[in-house]
Design an enzyme around this catalytic site. Structure first.
Site, short mmCIF file in Angstrom:
data_model
loop_
_atom_site.label_atom_id
_atom_site.label_comp_id
_atom_site.label_asym_id
_atom_site.label_seq_id
_atom_site.Cartn_x
_atom_site.Cartn_y
_atom_site.Cartn_z
CE LYS A 153 -3.54 2.23 2.80
NZ LYS A 153 -4.49 2.10 3.90
CG HIS B 245 -5.08 -36.35 16.20
ND1 HIS B 245 -5.23 -37.58 16.79
CD2 HIS B 245 -6.11 -36.22 15.33
CE1 HIS B 245 -6.27 -38.19 16.27
NE2 HIS B 245 -6.84 -37.39 15.38
CE LYS C 85 5.55 -1.07 10.20
NZ LYS C 85 4.60 -0.39 9.33
N GLY D 132 -4.95 -2.00 4.94
CA GLY D 132 -4.14 -3.13 4.48
C GLY D 132 -4.82 -4.47 4.72
NE ARG D 133 -6.63 -3.90 10.80
CZ ARG D 133 -5.94 -2.79 10.96
NH1 ARG D 133 -4.75 -2.67 10.38
NH2 ARG D 133 -6.43 -1.78 11.67
CD GLU E 181 9.14 -5.97 7.35
OE1 GLU E 181 8.85 -4.87 6.82
OE2 GLU E 181 8.95 -6.21 8.55
CD GLU F 112 -1.96 -4.53 11.31
OE1 GLU F 112 -0.73 -4.64 11.44
OE2 GLU F 112 -2.52 -4.50 10.21
#
Ligand code: F6P
Length: 542
Positions: free
Chosen positions: A204, A383, A503, A266-267, A210, A352
């Site tokens: 965005k 399990h 950050k 973003g999400r 990253e 978030e």
């Protein structure tokens, strides 16, 4: 303040009455409970009868929604009010899935024509990649698509790709690179031919450390693999972003950029151009079906009364457990292998959004907000961690998700899968009493270990089959449940200031780790020591 409202206080009083009431009793008192406490909307079926609620609880939760002016706030989101007020932004992911010809205005501008224009460009591009018409630099067709992004620019695309893999073009390989750990990119490209590889750089902001680091490394890999020819980048890199200036700076032609807008969080962006990899994988028609599914759930959320509103109901039940029962976590348990990344996707969406301790008025909340979401597909989780859900000391509300039709019918396996789901929710709710255990001849010393308290709540969501449309409905269902909770908890669900500090600090530490000369460190003693230790170990082991 939410917890000073009358509705909240009524719920606190009611909780004291209900906390000891067992689901066994609630079911015994109302033989039709399992049929009555269900809701079908937009093609999704919810059984909420195995929740620790009575009709009175629900009425009180609806009253809380009313006191929090939930319906008014829903309207404000859909009409483009700047409800993300800490960032001064509208929140309009719902506009991304509105039909052509609709109208939603942001700052006096109808955004729907722009949304549709981007979808049309994505369609044209996806068709060219899928048909082989889009050629790489050497004239070979594209066979590999790698999405580089992180957070919302990764989790939505990877979840949707995995969920809809059944519908994907199997002649194309899709990979997703997010972690700044070089291994992520190295493993993604190690067996690929750069001449056949397309990178979608999804960000965005186009400034995320990253993503930009990985995109630069990917570009170096590509250029080196194609005879050190920088010209190759144009045929192998496209961008998805709101930031044309940074895209240009990176060296991607903005005619190969797919735009979205600051009013898409973003999400909440998998239905924007961030979904380009999804569209290439499943084709434009299927992508449009995904959007239609989302829109159907949007319309349900916007128009249904709260008492018959699926996302609102799920959101309110979550509040009941988090803020009144003190449940610290919630499990999402899809009984469908294709939904294996759905819990990871939901983690960002929920945590978030609602992992906040400050109210909209800037005060500290006086109640617990977002729980920790986690989960794995059934039956694998059974399990592994289900033991704790059944007999651990914590209350963990569960959402079971399943489909009536398997996409890969193999013998009786689907019935086996669903039998397990039904059995789990039954065991969680009703447990097994000491009397039942003893009646089986279990020795007294062993009986306590074999008793299940039960009274562990769950929702079960059923849809017909996993398809683009039903996935869209599921995603929108959770988006709006998160919205509902944010309104009640009175927080801004659409900012994420909590990710900023780390950050900033990382940026400061990078040169301290890599400088040849011993740096002057002024962190706390632990951080200083970690940095020194790492530098020394790195040198000694080089
Ligand atoms: O660090 C959090 C975050 O801002 C997320 O909200 C977002 O989805 C992610 O980083 C990636 O951001 P971008 O798409 O700008 O690279």
């Amino acid at each position: 303040m939410t917890n000073e409202s009358q509705a909240w206080k009524n719920l606190e009083t009611h909780y004291q009455k209900l906390r000891e009431v067992h689901l066994r009793r609630l079911f015994a008192d109302d033989p039709k409970r399992g049929e009555r406490m269900t809701l079908k909307a937009a093609g999704l079926f919810l059984d909420y009868s195995k929740n620790r609620v009575t009709d009175e609880t629900l009425e009180l939760l609806f009253a809380l929604a009313e006191e929090s002016r939930l319906q008014e706030r829903i309207g404000a989101m859909f009409t483009g009010d700047k409800i993300n007020f800490t960032e001064g932004r509208a929140v309009l992911h719902t506009a991304l899935r509105m039909p052509r010809g609709s109208s939603v205005t942001v700052d006096g501008n109808n955004v729907i024509p722009e949304v549709q224009a981007v979808l049309d460009r994505m369609t044209e591009f996806a068709d060219r990649v899928r048909s082989g018409a889009w050629k790489g630099h050497t004239g070979k067709r594209i066979r590999n698509v790698i999405n580089i992004g992180i957070g919302g620019s990764d989790l939505g695309p990877v979840m949707a790709y995995e969920a809809l893999r059944f519908y994907s073009d199997r002649n194309l390989t899709f990979r997703f690179v997010s972690n700044v750990d070089g291994t992520d990119l190295a493993e993604a490209v190690r067996d690929l031919d750069p001449a056949e590889t397309l990178f979608i750089v999804s960000s965005k902001t186009f400034t995320t450390l990253e993503t930009i680091t990985n995109a630069k490394a990917a570009r170096a890999w590509l250029v080196e693999g194609l005879g050190n020819n920088e010209q190759a980048v144009a045929r192998h890199f496209v961008a998805v972003s709101t930031n044309a200036t940074e895209v240009k700076k990176f060296g991607i032609d903005t005619s190969n950029m797919f735009e979205f807008w600051d009013w898409v969080g973003g999400r909440y962006s998998m239905c924007s151009a961030i979904g380009l990899s999804t569209m290439i994988a499943i084709g434009p028609d299927n992508f449009r079906a995904l959007l239609r599914g989302m829109h159907e759930m949007d319309e349900h959320f916007r128009t249904a009364p709260i008492a018959r509103n699926l996302p609102a109901l799920i959101g309110l039940l979550g509040i009941w457990y988090t803020s009144f029962f003190g449940a610290a976590t919630a499990a999402v348990l899809p009984y469908d292998q294709y939904l294996k990344r759905f819990p990871a996707y939901l983690q960002q969406l929920t945590m978030e959004s609602n992992g906040k301790y400050v109210t909209r008025a800037g005060q500290r909340v006086g109640y617990d907000t977002c729980p920790i979401y986690w989960g794995e597909p059934g039956t694998n989780g059974q399990h592994s961690f289900y033991q704790l859900i059944h007999q651990g000391t914590r209350l963990i509300p569960c959402d079971f998700i399943a489909f009536a039709q398997p996409l890969n019918p193999v013998g009786q396996q689907h019935d086996l899968l669903i039998a397990n789901l039904c059995a789990q929710s039954e065991a969680l709710a009703f447990g097994k009493t000491k009397e039942e255990v003893e009646a089986e001849g279990t020795p007294a010393w062993l009986a306590p270990h074999r008793v299940f308290d039960g009274n562990r709540p769950s929702n079960t969501i059923f849809a017909e089959r996993l398809a683009p449309q039903s996935l869209g409905k599921l995603v929108a269902l959770y988006e709006h449940a998160v919205f509902t909770q944010g309104v009640i908890w009175n927080i801004d669900s659409f900012d994420q200031w909590g990710v900023e500090l780390g950050k900033v600090l990382a940026r400061r530490i990078v040169p301290e780790l890599s400088s040849p000369a011993e740096p002057d460190l002024s962190h706390d003693s632990s951080t200083n020591n970690l940095i020194r230790y790492y530098r020394r170990l790195k040198k000694e082991t080089a």
